[in-house]
Motif scaffolding. Structure first.
Motif, PDB file in Angstrom:
ATOM      1  N   THR A 190       0.843  -1.194   0.000  1.00 22.39           N
ATOM      2  CA  THR A 190       0.000   0.000   0.000  1.00 22.39           C
ATOM      3  C   THR A 190       0.879   1.246   0.000  1.00 22.39           C
ATOM      4  N   PRO A 191       0.383   2.373  -0.516  1.00 19.54           N
ATOM      5  CA  PRO A 191       1.182   3.605  -0.533  1.00 19.54           C
ATOM      6  C   PRO A 191       1.510   4.067   0.885  1.00 19.54           C
ATOM      7  N   LEU A 192       2.613   4.779   0.980  1.00 14.63           N
ATOM      8  CA  LEU A 192       2.986   5.337   2.275  1.00 14.63           C
ATOM      9  C   LEU A 192       1.989   6.422   2.675  1.00 14.63           C
ATOM     10  N   PRO A 193       1.656   6.506   3.950  1.00 12.98           N
ATOM     11  CA  PRO A 193       0.730   7.554   4.406  1.00 12.98           C
ATOM     12  C   PRO A 193       1.444   8.898   4.500  1.00 12.98           C
ATOM     13  N   GLU A 194       0.700   9.912   4.851  1.00 15.01           N
ATOM     14  CA  GLU A 194       1.286  11.237   5.052  1.00 15.01           C
ATOM     15  C   GLU A 194       2.044  11.261   6.376  1.00 15.01           C
ATOM     16  N   ALA A 195       3.211  11.864   6.368  1.00  8.88           N
ATOM     17  CA  ALA A 195       4.006  11.948   7.596  1.00  8.88           C
ATOM     18  C   ALA A 195       3.379  12.941   8.563  1.00  8.88           C
ATOM     19  N   ALA A 197       5.215  13.485  11.475  1.00  8.71           N
ATOM     20  CA  ALA A 197       6.422  13.998  12.125  1.00  8.71           C
ATOM     21  C   ALA A 197       7.630  13.545  11.320  1.00  8.71           C
ATOM     22  N   ASN A 198       8.712  14.298  11.427  1.00 11.93           N
ATOM     23  CA  ASN A 198       9.966  13.936  10.776  1.00 11.93           C
ATOM     24  C   ASN A 198      11.094  14.040  11.787  1.00 11.93           C
ATOM     25  N   TRP A 199      11.879  12.979  11.894  1.00 13.83           N
ATOM     26  CA  TRP A 199      13.006  12.943  12.826  1.00 13.83           C
ATOM     27  C   TRP A 199      14.309  13.063  12.041  1.00 13.83           C
ATOM     28  N   ARG A 200      15.213  13.855  12.542  1.00 15.23           N
ATOM     29  CA  ARG A 200      16.587  13.897  12.045  1.00 15.23           C
ATOM     30  C   ARG A 200      17.472  13.275  13.119  1.00 15.23           C
ATOM     31  N   LEU A 201      18.062  12.148  12.801  1.00 14.01           N
ATOM     32  CA  LEU A 201      18.848  11.397  13.769  1.00 14.01           C
ATOM     33  C   LEU A 201      20.330  11.569  13.453  1.00 14.01           C
ATOM     34  N   GLY A 202      21.063  12.175  14.371  1.00 14.47           N
ATOM     35  CA  GLY A 202      22.483  12.395  14.177  1.00 14.47           C
ATOM     36  C   GLY A 202      23.299  11.136  14.396  1.00 14.47           C
ATOM     37  N   ALA A 203      24.573  11.209  14.075  1.00  9.00           N
ATOM     38  CA  ALA A 203      25.464  10.062  14.225  1.00  9.00           C
ATOM     39  C   ALA A 203      25.595   9.629  15.679  1.00  9.00           C
ATOM     40  N   SER A 204      25.320  10.539  16.615  1.00 10.12           N
ATOM     41  CA  SER A 204      25.471  10.228  18.037  1.00 10.12           C
ATOM     42  C   SER A 204      24.202   9.650  18.659  1.00 10.12           C
ATOM     43  N   THR A 205      23.154   9.420  17.859  1.00  7.57           N
ATOM     44  CA  THR A 205      21.871   8.958  18.419  1.00  7.57           C
ATOM     45  C   THR A 205      22.025   7.671  19.203  1.00  7.57           C
ATOM     46  N   GLY A 206      22.774   6.706  18.662  1.00  7.79           N
ATOM     47  CA  GLY A 206      22.967   5.434  19.354  1.00  7.79           C
ATOM     48  C   GLY A 206      23.697   5.611  20.666  1.00  7.79           C
ATOM     49  N   ARG A 207      24.697   6.473  20.687  1.00  8.37           N
ATOM     50  CA  ARG A 207      25.453   6.703  21.922  1.00  8.37           C
ATOM     51  C   ARG A 207      24.599   7.432  22.953  1.00  8.37           C
ATOM     52  N   ARG A 208      23.746   8.351  22.503  1.00  7.12           N
ATOM     53  CA  ARG A 208      22.886   9.086  23.432  1.00  7.12           C
ATOM     54  C   ARG A 208      21.852   8.153  24.061  1.00  7.12           C
ATOM     55  N   TYR A 209      21.285   7.259  23.253  1.00  8.02           N
ATOM     56  CA  TYR A 209      20.336   6.311  23.841  1.00  8.02           C
ATOM     57  C   TYR A 209      21.063   5.336  24.763  1.00  8.02           C
ATOM     58  N   VAL A 273      13.893   9.820   9.620  1.00  6.53           N
ATOM     59  CA  VAL A 273      12.737   8.938   9.723  1.00  6.53           C
ATOM     60  C   VAL A 273      11.477   9.792   9.628  1.00  6.53           C
ATOM     61  N   ALA A 274      10.592   9.407   8.716  1.00  6.22           N
ATOM     62  CA  ALA A 274       9.250   9.997   8.671  1.00  6.22           C
ATOM     63  C   ALA A 274       8.332   9.114   9.499  1.00  6.22           C
ATOM     64  N   LEU A 275       7.487   9.723  10.309  1.00  2.00           N
ATOM     65  CA  LEU A 275       6.596   8.982  11.199  1.00  2.00           C
ATOM     66  C   LEU A 275       5.156   9.335  10.888  1.00  2.00           C
ATOM     67  N   ASN A 276       4.311   8.307  10.820  1.00  4.95           N
ATOM     68  CA  ASN A 276       2.870   8.528  10.717  1.00  4.95           C
ATOM     69  C   ASN A 276       2.179   7.913  11.920  1.00  4.95           C
ATOM     70  N   LEU A 277       1.290   8.662  12.550  1.00  6.92           N
ATOM     71  CA  LEU A 277       0.402   8.163  13.598  1.00  6.92           C
ATOM     72  C   LEU A 277      -1.023   8.223  13.072  1.00  6.92           C
ATOM     73  N   THR A 278      -1.743   7.113  13.168  1.00  2.00           N
ATOM     74  CA  THR A 278      -3.129   7.075  12.727  1.00  2.00           C
ATOM     75  C   THR A 278      -4.011   6.633  13.886  1.00  2.00           C
ATOM     76  N   ASP A 290      12.010   5.729   5.728  1.00  2.00           N
ATOM     77  CA  ASP A 290      13.020   6.645   5.213  1.00  2.00           C
ATOM     78  C   ASP A 290      12.351   7.531   4.175  1.00  2.00           C
ATOM     79  N   PRO A 291      12.277   8.844   4.391  1.00  2.00           N
ATOM     80  CA  PRO A 291      11.555   9.704   3.447  1.00  2.00           C
ATOM     81  C   PRO A 291      12.230   9.819   2.082  1.00  2.00           C
ATOM     82  N   SER A 292      13.531   9.498   2.005  1.00  2.00           N
ATOM     83  CA  SER A 292      14.217   9.618   0.710  1.00  2.00           C
ATOM     84  C   SER A 292      14.105   8.363  -0.136  1.00  2.00           C
TER      85      SER A 292
END
Length: 306
Positions: A190-195, A197-209, A273-278, A290-292
């Protein structure tokens, strides 16, 4: 009827120590020919009493994941509390699958009652449901969290892991989606829904979590360490993306709910990451992609418990 023996641990195990044990075990297997691997799980459950919340860690977790700063523990943070106990089961010498390199493919949580920062908790964990998969072998790690002075389970989580390329003889093949019931919410054709929210995750995301969860698996920390386990770059923790989606659902989830997520493709860092909540009368479904490229990373659902 279960024949599991319960073993009381004096404290919550150190994840750093457990990862060290796992790396050492992998090194031993590389330098000697392993004997036949028995397709059997250890018949033991671990229990830790008197588990208390580190309020500074809780505040840091809430800030990073976008949760409200309250004394009610987010369901993802309860997973953080119990994860080291479950990992101790996987780090045992008689666990039939290698801990390092295992992929977290799905998670199912029942938040039966609110858990509060002042609660004194008991955590139990064990492994079950060892089964063949077309890509290797799957296993479920079950964690239960309850108040130390009662028998009621407040929170129950089932994490499904896949050991790719590690088939075990004598196991029945289970042809099913890698995740749970959530996988049907967003069929791949099925087609992707409308986003929403959009997250920009930096290279340090794994270390921060890792700083707020204690989970310093090398695949999440840097490109160099991730390449040792077959990933082209570091990847985000699955529970980071799932917990951030849960935080986005917010108060609509209620006090008692189920939370299911299927992890489809890794989120490479840095990335978007593009996020959809329904939302619906039955709860809220969510999808991250992945929005790209349109690659679907994870999907899930949050539904109130009756």
């Amino acid at each position: 009827m279960s024949t599991r023996r319960e073993q009381l641990l004096p404290e919550v195990p150190s994840l750093t120590s457990l990862y060290g044990q796992a790396v050492a075990r992998s090194a031993r297997l590389m330098v000697r020919r392993p004997g036949p691997i028995v397709a059997r799980l250890p018949e033991i459950s671990y229990r830790v009493d008197d588990v208390r919340v580190d309020r500074a860690q809780l505040a840091a977790y809430q800030h990073l994941l976008g949760e409200a700063g309250s004394d009610s523990l987010p369901a993802g943070y309860v997973h953080v509390l119990g994860f080291p106990v479950a990992m101790a089961v996987m780090a045992r010498e008689d666990f039939p699958l290698p801990l390092m390199g295992m992929v977290h493919v799905a998670n199912q949580v029942q938040q039966r009652h609110p858990v509060h920062a002042e609660d004194v908790l008991t955590v139990r964990a064990w492994a079950q449901n060892l089964r063949a998969h077309r890509s290797g072998t799957q296993v479920d790690l079950v964690t239960e969290v309850g108040q130390a002075d009662g028998l009621d389970v407040l929170w129950r989580g089932v994490s499904t892991y896949l050991a790719k390329g590690k088939p075990l003889k004598g196991l029945a093949l289970v042809e099913a989606a890698d995740g749970g019931a959530s996988s049907g919410a967003y069929p791949t054709d099925t087609p992707l829904p409308e986003a929403t929210a959009n997250w920009r995750l930096g290279a340090s995301t794994g270390r921060r979590y890792a700083d707020v969860s204690g989970d310093r698996n090398p695949i999440h920390l840097s490109g160099l360490s991730a390449k040792l386990f077959g990933f082209k770059r570091a990847i985000a923790h699955g529970m980071y993306t799932a917990s951030r989606a849960l935080a986005a659902v917010g108060p609509a989830r209620g006090d008692a709910f189920t939370w299911e997520v299927e992890f489809r493709k890794p989120v490479y860092l840095p990335g978007q990451v593009a996020l959809n909540l329904t939302p619906s009368d039955a709860g809220t479904t969510f999808l991250g992609w992945d929005p790209s490229t349109g690659t679907r990373h994870f999907s899930g659902a949050v539904q109130p418990l009756p």
